[in-house]
Write an enzyme that holds these catalytic residues in place. Structure first.
Site, PDB file in Angstrom:
ATOM      1  N   HIS A 222       0.850  -1.176  -0.180  1.00 53.97           N
ATOM      2  CA  HIS A 222       0.100  -0.070   0.076  1.00 53.97           C
ATOM      3  C   HIS A 222       0.789   1.310  -0.047  1.00 53.97           C
ATOM      4  O   HIS A 222       1.878   1.360   0.892  1.00 53.97           O
ATOM      5  CB  HIS A 222      -0.799  -0.080   1.282  1.00 53.97           C
ATOM      6  CG  HIS A 222      -1.911   0.917   1.327  1.00 53.97           C
ATOM      7  ND1 HIS A 222      -2.564   1.662   0.449  1.00 53.97           N
ATOM      8  CD2 HIS A 222      -2.489   1.583   2.363  1.00 53.97           C
ATOM      9  CE1 HIS A 222      -3.270   2.548   0.747  1.00 53.97           C
ATOM     10  NE2 HIS A 222      -3.216   2.524   2.215  1.00 53.97           N
TER      11      HIS A 222
ATOM     12  N   ASP B  61       1.644   6.125   5.979  1.00 53.20           N
ATOM     13  CA  ASP B  61       1.932   5.227   7.333  1.00 53.20           C
ATOM     14  C   ASP B  61       2.532   4.003   6.942  1.00 53.20           C
ATOM     15  O   ASP B  61       3.032   3.211   8.189  1.00 53.20           O
ATOM     16  CB  ASP B  61       0.801   5.532   8.254  1.00 53.20           C
ATOM     17  CG  ASP B  61      -0.480   4.806   7.247  1.00 53.20           C
ATOM     18  OD1 ASP B  61      -0.429   4.753   6.162  1.00 53.20           O
ATOM     19  OD2 ASP B  61      -1.410   4.209   7.945  1.00 53.20           O
TER      20      ASP B  61
ATOM     21  N   TYR C 291     -12.554   0.891  12.934  1.00 53.33           N
ATOM     22  CA  TYR C 291     -11.634   1.098  11.946  1.00 53.33           C
ATOM     23  C   TYR C 291     -12.545   0.517  10.597  1.00 53.33           C
ATOM     24  O   TYR C 291     -12.477   1.501   9.464  1.00 53.33           O
ATOM     25  CB  TYR C 291     -10.508  -0.006  12.098  1.00 53.33           C
ATOM     26  CG  TYR C 291      -9.451   0.001  11.015  1.00 53.33           C
ATOM     27  CD1 TYR C 291      -8.391   0.755  11.421  1.00 53.33           C
ATOM     28  CD2 TYR C 291      -9.748  -0.589   9.733  1.00 53.33           C
ATOM     29  CE1 TYR C 291      -7.445   0.888  10.388  1.00 53.33           C
ATOM     30  CE2 TYR C 291      -8.520  -0.372   8.684  1.00 53.33           C
ATOM     31  CZ  TYR C 291      -7.533   0.289   9.116  1.00 53.33           C
ATOM     32  OH  TYR C 291      -6.485   0.386   8.200  1.00 53.33           O
TER      33      TYR C 291
END
Lengths: 403, 53
Positions: free
Chosen positions: A80, A84, A193
């Site tokens: 990804h 982060d 989440y």
């Protein structure tokens, strides 16, 4: 803190971010902090799956150094592009400039647009495999779970799924596994989440889970990029995702409102009473006093929404307006809602709320109710009746997630 | 020819423009796109598209 061996020869080399309190800018409150999980696989080809947020690059490199010099890393899997998980790549690539980076085509483009690094990048697609020696990795593109570049990495020899952000939670802990932490907190954070990040992508998620199930690959551990690793019962979180992605709701109502001088709040409280008396569960939130991330989490399996606002400048108030704008982006399916509020002269808040609801694709169960200044006894009774009627619509709507 | 919007990312397929990056020439109606065509922005498949009203 030393690295942690999650399977023989596979190490968690991530970091715990104990102090982060807002995420994605200020769109998500992380009251319990988070972790950025990176995994180092020791094989003929030393492989790192994902990295960590840039400010923690040194901490990750220190952990790696406990096991192997970073210079020895051959392969880096970038599941990804988001910073982060990729933020430590520039620092890492300075240590092992010859390492090959693997990811989707969109990941390649995204990494370049973030860091402008001239790294050797190998584009992979679903079904591609990469031999590490004793083990291999296979890749499953997972566009929009939760960015176009996202992919899952799977190690068949270890029955290990590395799905990056899918199945993650923002939960900073000294423990790494689901059987080591309080599971009610774990599921609370996993729900939060999903609700705040993945809710609008339910149809994509449902299909991807189906696709992965059809591959019939054994999975005994799911190691996401945030929070706790699922090893006790990895299918618990997969089943939860299937439920959420299917818009399964419970017969309950969330009353979310903003008030200027207490009249709208009075209405809200009486409505909550009506809903309870009708035998339906309710939660009530003053939108400015509550945490939006938690309200959204509560709403994930809630069938009915009542939104209230005083009228201000012929419009709803800015706190509830911001909240509804966020909710619109989540594309909630299979819900019913209605609007209420107080006004002094012209009114307008309830109309504006209904406008956003229709733009959001949320069904309006019944006409709104608006009260001039402070509600009198008769108007309070109307609020009560409004709520009991709404509770019937919630019951009638069923809990199958249908529109 | 109708435009179609991707419900996942809001990309709009405009048949007048086609999707040359994916080898779809201008003037291709949505209905004539190959079954394995996916949204060039987010990768969603054809079933995720709705006709623009």
């Amino acid at each position: 803190m030393k690295p942690y061996e999650i399977k023989k020869g596979i190490y968690w080399v991530g970091v715990v971010d104990w102090n982060v309190r807002t995420f994605h800018g200020h769109t998500y409150t992380t009251k319990r902090g988070t972790t950025y999980n990176a995994y180092l696989i020791i094989d003929d080809k030393i492989t790192l799956v994902d990295t960590v947020y840039g400010p923690f690059a040194d901490e990750m490199l220190e952990k790696i150094a406990h096991i192997v010099p970073a210079e020895k890393i051959d392969y880096i899997i970038a599941n990804h592009v988001e910073t982060d998980h990729s933020g430590a790549l520039p620092a890492l690539m300075r240590r092992c400039p010859g390492a090959k980076v693997f990811g989707t085509e969109k990941c390649r483009d995204g990494l370049y647009k973030n860091y402008y690094g001239k790294w050797e990048f190998k584009t992979v697609k679903t079904g591609d495999t990469l031999s590490l020696g004793r083990r291999s990795l296979s890749f499953i593109e997972a566009p929009m779970i939760h960015w176009p570049d996202s992919m899952f990495t799977y190690c068949p020899q270890e029955k290990l799924l590395l799905p990056n952000d899918a199945f993650g939670q923002h939960y900073a802990t000294s423990e790494r596994f689901d059987d080591e932490v309080d599971n009610s907190i774990l599921m609370e954070e996993a729900t939060k989440y999903y609700a705040n990040i993945l809710w609008p992508l339910g149809s994509v998620i449902a299909r991807k889970i189906e696709e992965v199930k059809k591959l019939n690959i054994p999975i005994d551990m799911i190691a996401p990029s945030h929070g706790i690793i699922w090893r006790k019962d990895p299918f618990k979180i997969i089943d939860a995702y299937v439920q959420w992605a299917g818009n399964t709701t419970k017969e309950k109502v969330a009353v979310v409102y903003e008030t200027m001088w207490g009249a709208t709040e009075k209405m809200a409280r009486r409505m909550a009473e009506g809903i309870i008396d009708a035998g339906v569960g309710v939660t009530l939130f003053d939108v400015n006093l509550s945490d939006r991330t938690e309200i959204i989490s509560e709403m994930l399996d809630t069938k009915g929404f009542l939104f209230g606002s005083s009228t201000h400048d012929n419009d709803m108030l800015p706190g509830i307006a911001g909240f509804l704008e966020f909710l619109k982006g989540l594309k909630a399916k299979g819900r019913v809602a209605s609007a209420f509020g107080s006004y002094g002269w012209g009114g307008g808040a309830t109309k504006e709320i209904e406008q956003v609801l229709s733009e959001s694709g949320i069904a309006i169960a019944q006409p709104s109710i608006a009260v001039k200044y402070m509600p009198d006894e008769k108007e309070m009774a109307q609020c009560y009746d409004f709520a009991t009627t709404f509770a019937q619509a919630v019951k009638k709507g069923g809990s199958d997630g249908s529109r | 020819m109708d435009k179609y919007r991707c419900e996942v990312c809001n990309y709009v397929y405009d048949p007048a423009l086609g999707d040359p990056d994916s080898g779809v020439p201008a003037g291709t109606p949505f209905e004539k796109l190959p079954d394995d065509w996916v949204c060039p922005v987010c990768g969603a498949d054809k079933s995720q598209f709705v006709k623009e009203g």
